[in-house]
Scaffold this active site. Structure first.
Site, PDB file in Angstrom:
ATOM      1  CG  ASN A 279      47.792  42.397  50.020  1.00 26.24           C
ATOM      2  OD1 ASN A 279      49.011  42.512  50.151  1.00 26.24           O
ATOM      3  ND2 ASN A 279      47.108  41.358  50.493  1.00 26.24           N
TER       4      ASN A 279
ATOM      5  CE  LYS B 114      46.882  38.602  48.194  1.00 24.79           C
ATOM      6  NZ  LYS B 114      45.999  37.479  48.098  1.00 24.79           N
TER       7      LYS B 114
ATOM      8  CG  HIS C 203      45.799  38.283  54.060  1.00 29.53           C
ATOM      9  ND1 HIS C 203      45.730  37.067  53.424  1.00 29.53           N
ATOM     10  CD2 HIS C 203      45.320  39.193  53.177  1.00 29.53           C
ATOM     11  CE1 HIS C 203      45.238  37.242  52.209  1.00 29.53           C
ATOM     12  NE2 HIS C 203      44.987  38.529  52.029  1.00 29.53           N
TER      13      HIS C 203
ATOM     14  CD  GLU D  25      41.059  38.763  51.480  1.00 24.98           C
ATOM     15  OE1 GLU D  25      41.167  39.624  50.619  1.00 24.98           O
ATOM     16  OE2 GLU D  25      42.014  38.350  52.159  1.00 24.98           O
TER      17      GLU D  25
ATOM     18  N   GLY E 216      43.760  37.342  37.707  1.00 28.72           N
ATOM     19  CA  GLY E 216      42.534  37.633  36.978  1.00 28.72           C
ATOM     20  C   GLY E 216      41.475  36.571  37.188  1.00 28.72           C
TER      21      GLY E 216
ATOM     22  CB  SER F 119      37.846  37.842  43.286  1.00 29.11           C
ATOM     23  OG  SER F 119      38.609  36.657  43.376  1.00 29.11           O
TER      24      SER F 119
ATOM     25  N   GLY G 136      43.958  42.492  45.726  1.00 28.15           N
ATOM     26  CA  GLY G 136      45.297  41.922  45.644  1.00 28.15           C
ATOM     27  C   GLY G 136      45.813  41.983  44.219  1.00 28.15           C
TER      28      GLY G 136
HETATM   29  P1  PGA Z   1      42.786  39.094  45.320  1.00 30.02           P
HETATM   30  O1  PGA Z   1      43.481  39.127  46.758  1.00 30.02           O
HETATM   31  O2  PGA Z   1      42.235  40.471  45.050  1.00 30.02           O
HETATM   32  O3  PGA Z   1      43.883  38.704  44.384  1.00 30.02           O
HETATM   33  O4  PGA Z   1      41.685  38.094  45.410  1.00 30.02           O
HETATM   34  C1  PGA Z   1      42.892  39.797  47.817  1.00 30.02           C
HETATM   35  C2  PGA Z   1      43.767  39.666  49.036  1.00 30.02           C
HETATM   36  O5  PGA Z   1      43.819  38.581  49.615  1.00 30.02           O
HETATM   37  O6  PGA Z   1      44.478  40.589  49.398  1.00 30.02           O
END
Ligand code: PGA
Length: 240
Positions: A8, A10, A92, A149, A162, A193, A214
């Site tokens: 993702n 974003k 989301h 999530e 990170g 994460s 993400g």
């Molecule tokens: P992240 O995001 O892997 O940066 O924690 C996950 C998401 O919300 O798509």
């Protein structure tokens, strides 16, 4: 057993940055395990570029219109996306928080997506997951992917790429099991994460059908590493 690895992006990357990502991923790419479904969800503007320059990559998007074609300025409809994407992320926590997306619009968008052969990946958070799925017709449950999530586990909201801690495995397993108790739900993945260092932990659990990443998907090297590690985890599980 099929596992999903969904990226993702974003609201990140210009077209030029997307081009560099494609070049780097292609130059590093190794064999993908046949039971691993890899898909990337960039923003709408990247879809055509990725489709043309990286046709082997399965695509998804991060939103679509709750309505069909017509007088809806600014909207992108499922019919426009048909054939371009296989998945759409809906509900989301960032969409719910910053764009006032409700369970009702999520359900409307899911119907639009399914009408055009696009699989919704519907995000739910902790305790109120039943409420977040409430507006969705039961008959559609076996055609969608549910993503658990917890917002506090999303690294890209916390700070530099990170950072962030994934939710504890026991909590994720318990939630996935609870969600699957709704008999019609077949596929539940985890997001928050997920990186190359913790990917195997989640993918090695038979109940967890995959992950969504993400920030880790933004980095070409890390993304290819994750595909390799996921392929190895699936291979190891098959041998058990
Ligand atoms: P992240 O995001 O892997 O940066 O924690 C996950 C998401 O919300 O798509």
């Amino acid at each position: 057993m099929m596992k999903y690895l969904i990226g993702n992006w974003k609201a990140n990357k210009t077209l030029d940055e997307a081009r560099s990502w494609i070049r780097e991923v292609k130059s590093r790419m190794e064999k993908v395990h046949p039971d691993l479904r890899v898909a990337l969800c960039p923003s709408f503007i990247h879809l055509r570029l990725l489709k043309d320059d990286f046709p082997e990559l399965t695509l998804g998007c991060q939103d679509l219109s709750p309505y069909g074609d017509g007088a809806y300025t600014g909207a992108v409809t499922a019919r426009m996306l048909e054939g371009l994407v296989e998945f759409v992320i809906l509900g989301h926590s960032e969409r719910r928080r910053w764009f006032q997306e409700t369970s009702l619009t999520v359900a409307q968008k899911a119907v639009q997506a399914l009408d055009f052969g696009i699989t919704p990946i519907i995000a739910v958070h902790t305790q109120n997951w039943r409420e977040q799925l409430r507006a969705l017709d039961d008959s559609l449950m076996d055609r969608v992917i549910i993503m658990y999530e917890p917002p506090e586990a999303i690294s890209s909201q916390i700070g530099p790429i990170g950072q962030g801690d994934a939710a504890p495995l026991e909590e994720v397993k318990a939630m996935v099991e609870k969600i699957k108790e709704r008999q019609d739900v077949k596929t539940v993945i985890y997001g928050g994460s997920v990186k190359s260092h913790n990917l195997t932990t989640f993918l090695s659990e038979p109940q967890i059908d995959g992950v969504l990443a993400g920030s880790a998907s933004l980095d070409a090297e890390e993304w290819v590493r994750m595909i390799r590690i996921a392929s190895e985890a699936i291979e190891a599980q098959a041998k058990q």
